[in-house]
Motif scaffolding. Structure first.
Motif, PDB file in Angstrom:
ATOM      1  N   LEU A   1      11.824   9.682  -4.512  1.00 46.09           N
ATOM      2  CA  LEU A   1      10.807   9.617  -5.566  1.00 46.09           C
ATOM      3  C   LEU A   1      10.143  10.985  -5.754  1.00 46.09           C
ATOM      4  CD1 LEU A   1      11.180   6.554  -5.001  1.00 46.09           C
ATOM      5  CD2 LEU A   1       8.708   6.315  -5.269  1.00 46.09           C
TER       6      LEU A   1
ATOM      7  N   ARG B   1       0.550  -3.715   7.213  1.00 46.12           N
ATOM      8  CA  ARG B   1      -0.130  -3.758   8.522  1.00 46.12           C
ATOM      9  C   ARG B   1      -1.600  -3.396   8.394  1.00 46.12           C
ATOM     10  NH1 ARG B   1       4.164   0.058  11.441  1.00 46.12           N
ATOM     11  NH2 ARG B   1       3.637   1.122   9.510  1.00 46.12           N
ATOM     12  N   ASN B   2      -1.917  -2.434   7.481  1.00 44.22           N
ATOM     13  CA  ASN B   2      -3.306  -1.976   7.307  1.00 44.22           C
ATOM     14  C   ASN B   2      -3.611  -1.939   5.810  1.00 44.22           C
ATOM     15  OD1 ASN B   2      -3.288  -0.805  10.205  1.00 44.22           O
ATOM     16  ND2 ASN B   2      -1.657   0.335   9.181  1.00 44.22           N
TER      17      ASN B   2
ATOM     18  N   SER C   1       7.341  11.368  -3.463  1.00 39.61           N
ATOM     19  CA  SER C   1       7.614  11.472  -2.024  1.00 39.61           C
ATOM     20  C   SER C   1       8.298  12.784  -1.642  1.00 39.61           C
ATOM     21  CB  SER C   1       8.521  10.310  -1.589  1.00 39.61           C
ATOM     22  OG  SER C   1       7.945   9.078  -1.922  1.00 39.61           O
TER      23      SER C   1
ATOM     24  N   SER D   1       0.818  -1.224   0.000  1.00 39.57           N
ATOM     25  CA  SER D   1       0.000   0.000   0.000  1.00 39.57           C
ATOM     26  C   SER D   1       0.847   1.268   0.000  1.00 39.57           C
ATOM     27  CB  SER D   1      -0.931  -0.002   1.224  1.00 39.57           C
ATOM     28  OG  SER D   1      -0.158   0.031   2.419  1.00 39.57           O
ATOM     29  N   GLY D   2       2.161   1.125  -0.012  1.00 41.22           N
ATOM     30  CA  GLY D   2       3.043   2.297   0.042  1.00 41.22           C
ATOM     31  C   GLY D   2       3.295   2.902  -1.332  1.00 41.22           C
ATOM     32  N   THR D   3       4.067   3.971  -1.355  1.00 45.59           N
ATOM     33  CA  THR D   3       4.332   4.697  -2.605  1.00 45.59           C
ATOM     34  C   THR D   3       5.029   3.789  -3.624  1.00 45.59           C
ATOM     35  OG1 THR D   3       4.616   6.672  -1.256  1.00 45.59           O
ATOM     36  CG2 THR D   3       5.338   6.815  -3.538  1.00 45.59           C
ATOM     37  N   ILE D   4       6.080   3.096  -3.196  1.00 47.26           N
ATOM     38  CA  ILE D   4       6.797   2.193  -4.109  1.00 47.26           C
ATOM     39  C   ILE D   4       5.968   0.928  -4.338  1.00 47.26           C
ATOM     40  CG2 ILE D   4       8.871   0.763  -4.396  1.00 47.26           C
ATOM     41  CD1 ILE D   4      10.416   2.951  -2.854  1.00 47.26           C
TER      42      ILE D   4
ATOM     43  N   GLY E   1      10.243  -0.560   5.048  1.00 42.12           N
ATOM     44  CA  GLY E   1      11.328  -0.493   6.012  1.00 42.12           C
ATOM     45  C   GLY E   1      11.404   0.893   6.618  1.00 42.12           C
TER      46      GLY E   1
ATOM     47  N   LYS F   1      13.640  -2.183   8.812  1.00 40.19           N
ATOM     48  CA  LYS F   1      14.246  -2.246   7.479  1.00 40.19           C
ATOM     49  C   LYS F   1      15.263  -3.381   7.346  1.00 40.19           C
ATOM     50  CE  LYS F   1      15.245   0.984   3.926  1.00 40.19           C
ATOM     51  NZ  LYS F   1      15.452   2.342   3.500  1.00 40.19           N
TER      52      LYS F   1
ATOM     53  N   VAL G   1       0.288  -8.031   7.972  1.00 38.91           N
ATOM     54  CA  VAL G   1       1.565  -8.493   8.517  1.00 38.91           C
ATOM     55  C   VAL G   1       2.311  -7.312   9.124  1.00 38.91           C
ATOM     56  CG1 VAL G   1       2.894  -8.159   6.372  1.00 38.91           C
ATOM     57  CG2 VAL G   1       3.659  -9.860   8.035  1.00 38.91           C
ATOM     58  N   ASP G   2       3.050  -7.613  10.187  1.00 36.25           N
ATOM     59  CA  ASP G   2       3.997  -6.636  10.738  1.00 36.25           C
ATOM     60  C   ASP G   2       5.366  -7.291  10.678  1.00 36.25           C
ATOM     61  OD1 ASP G   2       5.622  -4.965  12.166  1.00 36.25           O
ATOM     62  OD2 ASP G   2       4.309  -4.814  13.916  1.00 36.25           O
ATOM     63  N   ILE G   3       6.261  -6.766   9.829  1.00 41.77           N
ATOM     64  CA  ILE G   3       7.547  -7.452   9.611  1.00 41.77           C
ATOM     65  C   ILE G   3       8.493  -7.331  10.800  1.00 41.77           C
ATOM     66  CG2 ILE G   3       7.420  -7.305   7.087  1.00 41.77           C
ATOM     67  CD1 ILE G   3       9.770  -5.151   7.400  1.00 41.77           C
TER      68      ILE G   3
END
Ligand SMILES: NC(=O)c1ccc[n+]([C@@H]2O[C@H](COP(=O)([O-])OP(=O)(O)OC[C@H]3O[C@@H](n4cnc5c(N)ncnc54)[C@H](OP(=O)(O)O)[C@@H]3O)[C@@H](O)[C@H]2O)c1
Length: 200
Positions: A158, A32-33, A161, A9-12, A65, A87, A39-41
């Motif tokens: 980016l 996570r959401n 970003s 769900s992030g930018t990358i 990360g 990370k 998942v929470d790494i």
């Protein structure tokens, strides 16, 4: 082809998912959401539960990360630990716990970043984690079983970003998320292993 993208769900992550889905790839999205798989790494148990739920995959992609940004002089061990847990170890634990779920001749692609090569004030913790991930990838590549390949992608800042990081990256030439996503495609579809694809 089935690809698990952690940090989808992030930018990358979103850019990588867009590229892969345009190719007809089945993408399982995790974070996570706001993803179909939660998942929470930073939690070993959470990573194990994710792989159990997702099952066999052809490629593992990590586009996440966290790290604390602040001066070395003022940084506490606890603040530095954020990048270690997330990370660095988070991504490496995805490899250790996910390897048996990756099919023969599959691939793993992790994310690092330009700060390990081009230092900025306040970015030492992020640089530490980036360099650790890159070194792990280079070394782990020579002992991957069953023809599995492993690479990392190192983006510069980016375009998408720039607002988030403000003036931190003054003088850096931003790149499009799509360009970073193409480096992930190179890792997933190509034949190379142990590489760091620098998008700068
Ligand atoms: N954006 C840039 O300009 C840039 C440049 C160079 C390097 N990088 C690096 O590339 C990586 C991704 O950057 P980004 O800008 O795409 O980040 P982002 O937009 O903040 O997205 C991070 C993604 O990871 C998930 N996530 C965060 N912590 C997690 C955890 N502990 N467990 C599971 N999922 C988690 C987030 O969703 P939830 O919050 O819902 O979990 C989200 O899906 C980072 O390591 C960053 O340092 C970014």
């Amino acid at each position: 082809m089935k690809v698990l993208t952690v940090g989808a769900s992030g930018t990358i992550g979103k850019a990588v998912v867009r590229e892969l889905e345009a190719d007809g790839v089945e993408v399982v999205k995790a974070s996570r959401n706001n993803s179909s798989v939660k998942v929470d790494i930073t939690s070993i148990e959470s990573i194990k539960a994710m792989f159990k739920k997702v099952g066999k995959i052809d490629a593992l992609v990590a586009t996440l990360g966290s790290a604390h940004f602040g001066s070395v002089e003022e940084m506490t061990p606890e603040q530095n630990q954020i990048a270690v847990n997330s990370k660095l170890l988070g991504q490496i634990n995805l490899v250790l716990l996910g390897l048996s779920f990756i099919r023969d001749k599959g691939s793993i692609t992790l994310t690092t970043g330009v700060l390990m090569d081009d230092p900025l004030v306040g970015a030492a913790s992020a640089a530490m984690a980036n360099g650790g991930v890159r070194a792990f990838v280079k070394s782990a590549a020579i002992e991957m079983p069953r023809g599995i390949r492993i690479n990392s992608v190192s983006p510069t800042v980016l375009e998408e970003s720039i607002d988030k990081y403000g003036s931190l990256f003054a003088g850096f030439e931003p790149v499009k998320a799509k360009s970073v996503a193409l480096a992930f495609k190179k890792s997933i579809y190509g034949a190379q292993t142990g590489q760091s694809y620098n998008v700068y």
